[in-house]
Design an enzyme around this catalytic site. Structure first.
Site, PDB file in Angstrom:
ATOM      1  N   SER A 208       0.846  -1.189   0.000  1.00  0.00           N
ATOM      2  CA  SER A 208       0.000   0.000   0.000  1.00  0.00           C
ATOM      3  C   SER A 208       0.884   1.241   0.000  1.00  0.00           C
ATOM      4  O   SER A 208       2.110   1.154   0.051  1.00  0.00           O
ATOM      5  CB  SER A 208      -0.900   0.012   1.233  1.00  0.00           C
ATOM      6  N   LYS A 209       0.232   2.380  -0.019  1.00  0.00           N
ATOM      7  CA  LYS A 209       0.923   3.685  -0.026  1.00  0.00           C
ATOM      8  C   LYS A 209       1.972   3.786   1.081  1.00  0.00           C
ATOM      9  O   LYS A 209       2.980   4.474   0.928  1.00  0.00           O
ATOM     10  CB  LYS A 209      -0.105   4.813   0.184  1.00  0.00           C
ATOM     11  N   ARG A 210       1.707   3.114   2.193  1.00  0.00           N
ATOM     12  CA  ARG A 210       2.651   3.171   3.311  1.00  0.00           C
ATOM     13  C   ARG A 210       4.033   2.690   2.895  1.00  0.00           C
ATOM     14  O   ARG A 210       5.039   3.059   3.483  1.00  0.00           O
ATOM     15  CB  ARG A 210       2.178   2.281   4.469  1.00  0.00           C
ATOM     16  N   GLU A 218       3.841   6.506 -11.175  1.00  0.00           N
ATOM     17  CA  GLU A 218       4.781   7.074 -10.204  1.00  0.00           C
ATOM     18  C   GLU A 218       6.191   6.513 -10.444  1.00  0.00           C
ATOM     19  O   GLU A 218       7.181   7.237 -10.339  1.00  0.00           O
ATOM     20  CB  GLU A 218       4.377   6.705  -8.770  1.00  0.00           C
TER      21      GLU A 218
END
Ligand code: GLU
Length: 437
Positions: A208-210, A218
Protein backbone atom coordinates in the site's frame (compact mmCIF):
# COMPACT_ATOMS: atom_id res chain seq x y z
CA UNK A 1 -8.16 -23.18 -30.24
CA UNK A 2 -6.37 -19.92 -29.74
CA UNK A 3 -6.11 -18.52 -26.22
CA UNK A 4 -7.91 -15.29 -25.33
CA UNK A 5 -7.07 -13.37 -22.18
CA UNK A 6 -8.14 -10.10 -20.71
CA UNK A 7 -7.11 -7.47 -18.22
CA UNK A 8 -10.21 -5.98 -16.66
CA UNK A 9 -9.36 -3.05 -14.37
CA UNK A 10 -11.99 -0.99 -12.61
CA UNK A 11 -11.08 2.68 -13.13
CA UNK A 12 -11.56 3.53 -9.48
CA UNK A 13 -7.84 3.93 -8.87
CA UNK A 14 -4.54 4.22 -10.70
CA UNK A 15 -2.72 1.27 -12.23
CA UNK A 16 -1.23 -0.29 -9.11
CA UNK A 17 1.87 -2.47 -9.45
CA UNK A 18 -0.30 -5.47 -8.52
CA UNK A 19 -2.69 -4.70 -11.37
CA UNK A 20 0.24 -4.13 -13.70
CA UNK A 21 1.63 -7.55 -12.85
CA UNK A 22 -1.79 -9.13 -13.50
CA UNK A 23 -1.90 -7.37 -16.86
CA UNK A 24 1.64 -8.52 -17.61
CA UNK A 25 0.89 -12.19 -16.83
CA UNK A 26 -2.18 -12.09 -19.10
CA UNK A 27 -0.21 -10.37 -21.84
CA UNK A 28 2.73 -12.78 -21.59
CA UNK A 29 0.46 -15.80 -21.80
CA UNK A 30 -1.46 -14.40 -24.78
CA UNK A 31 1.79 -13.54 -26.57
CA UNK A 32 3.35 -16.90 -25.69
CA UNK A 33 0.54 -18.73 -27.43
CA UNK A 34 -0.09 -16.30 -30.26
CA UNK A 35 -3.48 -15.50 -28.72
CA UNK A 36 -5.44 -12.36 -28.02
CA UNK A 37 -5.06 -9.90 -25.12
CA UNK A 38 -8.15 -7.81 -24.49
CA UNK A 39 -8.32 -4.69 -22.33
CA UNK A 40 -11.71 -4.15 -20.74
CA UNK A 41 -12.43 -1.18 -18.54
CA UNK A 42 -14.96 -2.22 -15.88
CA UNK A 43 -16.65 1.11 -15.37
CA UNK A 44 -20.19 0.14 -14.49
CA UNK A 45 -19.79 1.66 -11.03
CA UNK A 46 -20.41 5.13 -12.43
CA UNK A 47 -19.99 6.98 -9.15
CA UNK A 48 -16.53 5.53 -8.45
CA UNK A 49 -15.13 5.48 -12.00
CA UNK A 50 -13.41 8.43 -13.60
CA UNK A 51 -11.92 9.36 -16.96
CA UNK A 52 -8.79 10.46 -15.18
CA UNK A 53 -8.28 6.96 -13.80
CA UNK A 54 -8.95 5.43 -17.22
CA UNK A 55 -6.30 7.76 -18.65
CA UNK A 56 -3.83 6.74 -15.94
CA UNK A 57 -4.43 3.03 -16.57
CA UNK A 58 -3.93 3.37 -20.34
CA UNK A 59 -0.83 5.49 -19.79
CA UNK A 60 0.63 2.91 -17.40
CA UNK A 61 -0.02 0.00 -19.77
CA UNK A 62 1.44 1.91 -22.71
CA UNK A 63 4.50 2.86 -20.68
CA UNK A 64 5.03 -0.82 -19.84
CA UNK A 65 4.55 -1.71 -23.50
CA UNK A 66 1.59 -4.02 -22.85
CA UNK A 67 -0.38 -3.55 -26.04
CA UNK A 68 -3.93 -4.82 -26.35
CA UNK A 69 -5.41 -6.41 -29.41
CA UNK A 70 -9.01 -5.77 -30.12
CA UNK A 71 -12.13 -3.87 -29.28
CA UNK A 72 -14.14 -1.00 -30.67
CA UNK A 73 -12.13 1.93 -31.96
CA UNK A 74 -11.91 4.07 -28.85
CA UNK A 75 -8.43 5.09 -27.80
CA UNK A 76 -6.61 3.70 -30.83
CA UNK A 77 -7.73 1.01 -33.25
CA UNK A 78 -7.98 -1.73 -30.61
CA UNK A 79 -10.34 -0.50 -27.98
CA UNK A 80 -10.30 -0.77 -25.06
CA UNK A 81 -13.75 -2.13 -24.37
CA UNK A 82 -15.77 -0.11 -21.89
CA UNK A 83 -18.46 -1.94 -19.94
CA UNK A 84 -20.50 1.25 -19.73
CA UNK A 85 -21.04 0.95 -23.51
CA UNK A 86 -22.34 -2.60 -23.18
CA UNK A 87 -25.17 -2.25 -20.66
CA UNK A 88 -27.72 -3.76 -23.07
CA UNK A 89 -25.87 -7.06 -23.02
CA UNK A 90 -26.01 -7.32 -19.23
CA UNK A 91 -29.70 -6.41 -19.15
CA UNK A 92 -30.46 -9.02 -21.80
CA UNK A 93 -28.58 -11.68 -19.81
CA UNK A 94 -30.47 -10.74 -16.63
CA UNK A 95 -33.77 -11.00 -18.54
CA UNK A 96 -32.70 -14.39 -19.88
CA UNK A 97 -32.02 -15.69 -16.36
CA UNK A 98 -35.34 -14.25 -15.21
CA UNK A 99 -37.15 -15.96 -18.08
CA UNK A 100 -35.48 -19.32 -17.39
CA UNK A 101 -36.41 -19.11 -13.72
CA UNK A 102 -32.81 -18.82 -12.54
CA UNK A 103 -33.27 -15.31 -11.22
CA UNK A 104 -36.06 -13.41 -9.51
CA UNK A 105 -37.02 -9.78 -9.41
CA UNK A 106 -37.24 -8.31 -5.94
CA UNK A 107 -37.85 -4.64 -5.12
CA UNK A 108 -36.71 -3.62 -8.58
CA UNK A 109 -33.38 -5.49 -8.59
CA UNK A 110 -32.82 -8.84 -10.24
CA UNK A 111 -31.35 -11.48 -7.96
CA UNK A 112 -29.74 -14.75 -8.99
CA UNK A 113 -31.25 -17.88 -7.45
CA UNK A 114 -28.41 -20.05 -6.15
CA UNK A 115 -29.13 -23.73 -6.90
CA UNK A 116 -28.47 -26.48 -4.35
CA UNK A 117 -25.25 -28.45 -4.35
CA UNK A 118 -21.64 -27.42 -4.42
CA UNK A 119 -19.60 -25.42 -6.87
CA UNK A 120 -16.10 -26.52 -7.70
CA UNK A 121 -13.37 -25.39 -10.03
CA UNK A 122 -9.72 -26.17 -10.46
CA UNK A 123 -7.46 -23.21 -10.12
CA UNK A 124 -4.20 -23.44 -12.05
CA UNK A 125 -2.31 -21.84 -9.16
CA UNK A 126 -4.19 -23.14 -6.13
CA UNK A 127 -5.57 -26.50 -7.30
CA UNK A 128 -9.13 -27.74 -6.67
CA UNK A 129 -11.40 -25.31 -4.82
CA UNK A 130 -15.00 -26.06 -3.80
CA UNK A 131 -17.73 -24.06 -2.09
CA UNK A 132 -21.01 -25.38 -0.66
CA UNK A 133 -23.79 -23.49 -2.39
CA UNK A 134 -25.73 -23.14 0.88
CA UNK A 135 -23.02 -20.65 1.92
CA UNK A 136 -23.60 -18.53 -1.20
CA UNK A 137 -26.28 -15.90 -0.67
CA UNK A 138 -28.75 -15.26 -3.49
CA UNK A 139 -27.00 -12.27 -5.04
CA UNK A 140 -28.08 -9.24 -7.05
CA UNK A 141 -27.04 -9.32 -10.71
CA UNK A 142 -28.88 -6.23 -11.99
CA UNK A 143 -29.52 -3.22 -9.78
CA UNK A 144 -32.81 -1.35 -9.83
CA UNK A 145 -31.12 1.46 -11.80
CA UNK A 146 -30.44 -1.01 -14.60
CA UNK A 147 -26.70 -1.30 -13.89
CA UNK A 148 -25.22 -4.78 -13.58
CA UNK A 149 -23.23 -5.89 -10.57
CA UNK A 150 -19.63 -6.95 -11.10
CA UNK A 151 -20.48 -10.67 -11.15
CA UNK A 152 -22.92 -10.36 -14.01
CA UNK A 153 -20.95 -7.99 -16.20
CA UNK A 154 -17.68 -9.88 -15.80
CA UNK A 155 -19.27 -13.22 -16.75
CA UNK A 156 -21.34 -11.85 -19.62
CA UNK A 157 -18.26 -10.19 -21.07
CA UNK A 158 -15.96 -13.14 -20.54
CA UNK A 159 -18.48 -15.31 -22.39
CA UNK A 160 -19.06 -12.73 -25.13
CA UNK A 161 -15.33 -12.12 -25.60
CA UNK A 162 -14.66 -15.88 -25.59
CA UNK A 163 -12.08 -15.56 -22.80
CA UNK A 164 -10.28 -18.88 -22.31
CA UNK A 165 -8.14 -18.03 -19.24
CA UNK A 166 -9.03 -15.71 -16.37
CA UNK A 167 -5.79 -14.63 -14.72
CA UNK A 168 -6.40 -12.19 -11.86
CA UNK A 169 -5.59 -11.39 -8.25
CA UNK A 170 -6.46 -14.04 -5.70
CA UNK A 171 -8.67 -11.58 -3.85
CA UNK A 172 -11.19 -12.75 -6.50
CA UNK A 173 -11.15 -16.43 -5.45
CA UNK A 174 -14.20 -15.93 -3.24
CA UNK A 175 -16.07 -14.34 -6.18
CA UNK A 176 -15.35 -17.26 -8.47
CA UNK A 177 -18.08 -19.72 -7.33
CA UNK A 178 -20.78 -17.10 -8.00
CA UNK A 179 -19.30 -16.53 -11.42
CA UNK A 180 -19.05 -20.25 -12.16
CA UNK A 181 -22.76 -20.54 -11.28
CA UNK A 182 -23.53 -17.74 -13.74
CA UNK A 183 -21.55 -19.40 -16.54
CA UNK A 184 -23.52 -22.57 -15.94
CA UNK A 185 -26.86 -20.75 -15.76
CA UNK A 186 -26.08 -18.96 -19.03
CA UNK A 187 -25.14 -22.26 -20.64
CA UNK A 188 -21.51 -21.34 -21.28
CA UNK A 189 -18.32 -23.31 -20.55
CA UNK A 190 -16.19 -21.92 -17.74
CA UNK A 191 -12.75 -20.57 -18.59
CA UNK A 192 -9.61 -21.77 -16.83
CA UNK A 193 -8.84 -19.76 -13.70
CA UNK A 194 -5.43 -18.76 -12.38
CA UNK A 195 -5.57 -16.63 -9.24
CA UNK A 196 -2.33 -14.83 -8.63
CA UNK A 197 -1.17 -14.23 -5.04
CA UNK A 198 -1.02 -10.69 -3.78
CA UNK A 199 2.03 -8.49 -3.65
CA UNK A 200 3.21 -7.69 -0.14
CA UNK A 201 5.42 -4.96 1.24
CA UNK A 202 8.68 -5.99 2.99
CA UNK A 203 6.71 -6.14 6.26
CA UNK A 204 4.51 -8.88 4.70
CA UNK A 205 1.45 -6.63 4.77
CA UNK A 206 -0.51 -5.99 1.60
CA UNK A 207 1.39 -3.47 -0.54
CA UNK A 208 0.00 0.00 0.00
CA UNK A 209 0.92 3.68 -0.03
CA UNK A 210 2.65 3.17 3.31
CA UNK A 211 5.36 1.27 1.46
CA UNK A 212 6.03 4.12 -0.98
CA UNK A 213 5.04 4.48 -4.60
CA UNK A 214 2.40 2.02 -5.73
CA UNK A 215 1.20 3.30 -9.09
CA UNK A 216 3.05 2.45 -12.27
CA UNK A 217 3.08 6.05 -13.46
CA UNK A 218 4.78 7.07 -10.20
CA UNK A 219 7.58 4.63 -10.99
CA UNK A 220 7.90 6.17 -14.43
CA UNK A 221 8.32 9.58 -12.79
CA UNK A 222 10.86 8.21 -10.32
CA UNK A 223 13.13 7.32 -13.21
CA UNK A 224 12.59 3.60 -13.73
CA UNK A 225 12.74 2.09 -17.20
CA UNK A 226 9.77 0.10 -18.51
CA UNK A 227 11.99 -2.89 -19.38
CA UNK A 228 13.28 -3.02 -15.81
CA UNK A 229 9.76 -2.83 -14.40
CA UNK A 230 8.53 -5.58 -16.74
CA UNK A 231 11.43 -7.89 -15.86
CA UNK A 232 10.98 -7.19 -12.13
CA UNK A 233 7.18 -7.64 -12.13
CA UNK A 234 7.38 -10.84 -14.20
CA UNK A 235 9.52 -12.49 -11.52
CA UNK A 236 7.28 -11.31 -8.71
CA UNK A 237 5.43 -14.53 -8.01
CA UNK A 238 6.37 -16.35 -11.20
CA UNK A 239 9.37 -18.55 -11.71
CA UNK A 240 10.66 -19.28 -15.21
CA UNK A 241 12.45 -22.38 -13.90
CA UNK A 242 15.77 -21.33 -15.42
CA UNK A 243 18.04 -21.60 -12.42
CA UNK A 244 19.61 -18.36 -11.30
CA UNK A 245 18.90 -16.35 -14.43
CA UNK A 246 17.09 -13.14 -13.50
CA UNK A 247 17.60 -10.89 -16.50
CA UNK A 248 15.03 -11.71 -19.16
CA UNK A 249 14.26 -9.66 -22.23
CA UNK A 250 10.60 -9.36 -23.20
CA UNK A 251 11.05 -12.03 -25.85
CA UNK A 252 12.68 -14.35 -23.35
CA UNK A 253 9.85 -13.77 -20.89
CA UNK A 254 7.29 -14.54 -23.58
CA UNK A 255 9.11 -17.70 -24.59
CA UNK A 256 9.39 -18.92 -20.99
CA UNK A 257 6.01 -17.92 -19.59
CA UNK A 258 3.70 -20.57 -18.13
CA UNK A 259 0.78 -20.25 -15.76
CA UNK A 260 2.09 -23.33 -13.91
CA UNK A 261 5.15 -21.35 -12.88
CA UNK A 262 3.04 -18.93 -10.80
CA UNK A 263 3.75 -19.49 -7.13
CA UNK A 264 0.94 -20.00 -4.62
CA UNK A 265 2.70 -17.92 -1.98
CA UNK A 266 2.55 -14.14 -1.69
CA UNK A 267 5.34 -12.21 -3.39
CA UNK A 268 7.28 -9.47 -1.64
CA UNK A 269 7.91 -6.18 -3.42
CA UNK A 270 11.56 -5.37 -2.86
CA UNK A 271 12.58 -1.91 -4.06
CA UNK A 272 16.30 -2.75 -3.90
CA UNK A 273 15.67 -5.57 -6.33
CA UNK A 274 13.80 -3.22 -8.64
CA UNK A 275 16.75 -0.81 -8.40
CA UNK A 276 19.09 -3.65 -9.28
CA UNK A 277 17.09 -4.42 -12.44
CA UNK A 278 16.88 -0.75 -13.31
CA UNK A 279 20.61 -0.28 -12.93
CA UNK A 280 21.15 -3.22 -15.25
CA UNK A 281 18.81 -1.86 -17.92
CA UNK A 282 20.24 1.66 -17.61
CA UNK A 283 23.71 0.20 -18.17
CA UNK A 284 22.47 -1.43 -21.37
CA UNK A 285 21.46 1.91 -22.88
CA UNK A 286 23.86 3.63 -25.23
CA UNK A 287 24.96 7.14 -24.30
CA UNK A 288 22.57 8.49 -26.89
CA UNK A 289 19.61 6.55 -25.53
CA UNK A 290 20.45 7.45 -21.95
CA UNK A 291 20.83 11.09 -22.91
CA UNK A 292 17.42 11.08 -24.65
CA UNK A 293 15.88 9.64 -21.51
CA UNK A 294 17.54 12.17 -19.21
CA UNK A 295 17.28 15.38 -21.26
CA UNK A 296 13.51 15.84 -20.92
CA UNK A 297 13.93 15.64 -17.14
CA UNK A 298 16.67 18.27 -17.09
CA UNK A 299 14.85 21.06 -18.88
CA UNK A 300 16.40 23.76 -21.01
CA UNK A 301 20.04 24.83 -21.02
CA UNK A 302 21.62 21.38 -21.19
CA UNK A 303 24.92 21.20 -23.04
CA UNK A 304 24.65 19.53 -26.43
CA UNK A 305 28.23 18.37 -26.86
CA UNK A 306 28.40 14.54 -27.18
CA UNK A 307 31.89 14.50 -25.64
CA UNK A 308 30.56 16.32 -22.57
CA UNK A 309 27.77 13.75 -22.29
CA UNK A 310 30.13 10.82 -22.75
CA UNK A 311 32.35 12.11 -19.94
CA UNK A 312 29.57 12.86 -17.49
CA UNK A 313 27.61 9.68 -18.18
CA UNK A 314 30.78 7.61 -17.91
CA UNK A 315 31.29 9.04 -14.44
CA UNK A 316 27.70 8.54 -13.28
CA UNK A 317 26.87 5.19 -14.90
CA UNK A 318 28.46 2.85 -12.35
CA UNK A 319 26.35 4.26 -9.55
CA UNK A 320 23.08 5.76 -10.75
CA UNK A 321 20.14 3.38 -10.34
CA UNK A 322 17.37 5.66 -11.56
CA UNK A 323 17.05 8.35 -14.20
CA UNK A 324 16.26 10.79 -11.41
CA UNK A 325 19.62 10.01 -9.81
CA UNK A 326 21.31 10.99 -13.05
CA UNK A 327 19.36 14.23 -13.03
CA UNK A 328 20.40 14.91 -9.46
CA UNK A 329 24.04 13.99 -9.91
CA UNK A 330 24.31 15.95 -13.14
CA UNK A 331 23.54 19.21 -11.37
CA UNK A 332 27.15 20.07 -10.43
CA UNK A 333 28.10 19.72 -14.10
CA UNK A 334 25.44 22.19 -15.14
CA UNK A 335 25.81 24.91 -12.50
CA UNK A 336 27.70 25.84 -9.38
CA UNK A 337 26.14 25.25 -5.97
CA UNK A 338 23.18 27.51 -5.28
CA UNK A 339 23.94 27.07 -1.59
CA UNK A 340 26.20 25.06 0.68
CA UNK A 341 24.54 22.28 2.63
CA UNK A 342 24.61 23.43 6.28
CA UNK A 343 25.36 19.95 7.62
CA UNK A 344 28.26 19.58 5.16
CA UNK A 345 29.69 22.94 6.21
CA UNK A 346 29.37 22.12 9.90
CA UNK A 347 30.93 18.69 9.51
CA UNK A 348 33.81 19.42 7.17
CA UNK A 349 34.56 23.13 7.10
CA UNK A 350 34.34 24.37 10.67
CA UNK A 351 37.83 23.30 11.84
CA UNK A 352 40.39 26.11 12.07
CA UNK A 353 42.62 26.52 9.06
CA UNK A 354 40.27 25.07 6.46
CA UNK A 355 39.99 28.34 4.52
CA UNK A 356 43.79 28.64 4.41
CA UNK A 357 44.20 25.04 3.24
CA UNK A 358 41.57 25.55 0.57
CA UNK A 359 43.19 28.80 -0.55
CA UNK A 360 46.52 27.04 -0.89
CA UNK A 361 44.94 24.26 -2.92
CA UNK A 362 43.23 26.80 -5.13
CA UNK A 363 46.66 28.29 -5.90
CA UNK A 364 47.98 24.85 -6.80
CA UNK A 365 45.00 24.00 -9.01
CA UNK A 366 45.24 27.30 -10.81
CA UNK A 367 48.82 26.56 -11.83
CA UNK A 368 49.45 22.84 -11.84
CA UNK A 369 49.43 20.95 -15.07
CA UNK A 370 48.30 18.90 -16.86
CA UNK A 371 44.74 19.15 -15.52
CA UNK A 372 44.16 15.40 -15.28
CA UNK A 373 43.04 13.05 -12.52
CA UNK A 374 46.45 11.69 -11.55
CA UNK A 375 48.07 15.14 -11.38
CA UNK A 376 45.21 16.69 -9.42
CA UNK A 377 45.15 13.87 -6.90
CA UNK A 378 48.92 13.81 -6.45
CA UNK A 379 49.00 17.59 -6.03
CA UNK A 380 46.27 17.49 -3.40
CA UNK A 381 47.98 14.73 -1.45
CA UNK A 382 51.35 16.45 -1.60
CA UNK A 383 49.85 19.71 -0.36
CA UNK A 384 48.07 17.92 2.48
CA UNK A 385 51.36 16.38 3.50
CA UNK A 386 53.20 19.71 3.41
CA UNK A 387 50.50 21.42 5.43
CA UNK A 388 50.19 18.57 7.92
CA UNK A 389 46.47 17.88 7.29
CA UNK A 390 44.63 14.81 6.19
CA UNK A 391 44.00 14.55 2.45
CA UNK A 392 40.35 13.95 3.37
CA UNK A 393 40.09 17.48 4.73
CA UNK A 394 41.04 18.93 1.35
CA UNK A 395 38.91 16.41 -0.53
CA UNK A 396 35.79 17.24 1.48
CA UNK A 397 36.34 20.96 1.17
CA UNK A 398 36.87 20.71 -2.58
CA UNK A 399 33.82 18.54 -3.03
CA UNK A 400 31.66 21.01 -1.13
CA UNK A 401 33.13 23.83 -3.24
CA UNK A 402 32.11 22.01 -6.43
CA UNK A 403 28.70 20.65 -5.44
CA UNK A 404 27.57 22.30 -2.23
CA UNK A 405 27.11 18.80 -0.82
CA UNK A 406 28.86 16.02 1.02
CA UNK A 407 28.45 13.34 -1.62
CA UNK A 408 29.32 13.38 -5.28
CA UNK A 409 30.71 11.08 -7.92
CA UNK A 410 34.50 10.58 -7.88
CA UNK A 411 36.01 13.97 -7.07
CA UNK A 412 39.06 14.04 -9.32
CA UNK A 413 37.16 12.75 -12.35
CA UNK A 414 34.61 15.44 -11.70
CA UNK A 415 37.27 18.16 -11.48
CA UNK A 416 38.69 17.14 -14.85
CA UNK A 417 35.25 17.22 -16.46
CA UNK A 418 34.50 20.63 -14.97
CA UNK A 419 37.81 22.04 -16.21
CA UNK A 420 40.29 24.35 -14.55
CA UNK A 421 38.47 27.71 -14.83
CA UNK A 422 35.25 26.35 -13.30
CA UNK A 423 37.13 24.53 -10.54
CA UNK A 424 39.06 27.66 -9.54
CA UNK A 425 35.94 29.82 -9.72
CA UNK A 426 33.99 27.46 -7.44
CA UNK A 427 36.87 27.27 -4.98
CA UNK A 428 36.88 31.08 -4.89
CA UNK A 429 33.13 30.96 -4.23
CA UNK A 430 33.54 28.74 -1.18
CA UNK A 431 36.57 30.67 0.11
CA UNK A 432 34.55 33.86 -0.09
CA UNK A 433 31.57 32.24 1.62
CA UNK A 434 33.75 30.95 4.48
CA UNK A 435 35.53 34.32 4.79
CA UNK A 436 32.16 36.00 5.26
CA UNK A 437 31.09 33.53 7.95
N1 GLU B 1 -12.62 -5.29 -12.35
C1 GLU B 1 -12.06 -6.20 -11.39
C2 GLU B 1 -11.02 -5.49 -10.56
O1 GLU B 1 -10.51 -4.47 -10.98
C3 GLU B 1 -11.34 -7.36 -12.01
C4 GLU B 1 -12.27 -8.36 -12.52
C5 GLU B 1 -11.65 -9.62 -12.99
O2 GLU B 1 -10.46 -9.65 -13.34
O3 GLU B 1 -12.40 -10.59 -13.04
O4 GLU B 1 -10.71 -5.96 -9.50
Amino acid sequence: MSVRLRFAPSPTGYLHVGGARTALFNWLYARRHGGVFVLRIEDTDVARSSDEMVGGILEGLRWLGLDWDEGPEVDGPHGPYFQSARLDKYRAAAEQLLASGQAVRDEGAIRFTVPEGRTAFTDIVHGPIAFENEHIEPFVILRSDGHPTYHLSVVVDDIDMRITHVVRGDDHISNTPKQVLLYEALGAPTPAFAHVPLIMGPDKKRLSKRHGATSVTEYAKLGYLPDAMVNFLALLGWSPGKGDQEIFSRDELIAAFTLDGISGGNAVFNTEKLDWFNHHYLQQLTDDALRSAIEPLLGAGTPKDPAWWAGVLGLLRPRAKRLTEYVDQLQPFLRGPAEYDAAAVAKHLSAPGVVEHLTALRGVYEATGPFDEATLEAALRALAETRGVKAGTLIHATRIAMTGRMVSPGLFEMLVLLGRPVVVERMDGLIEFLGRG
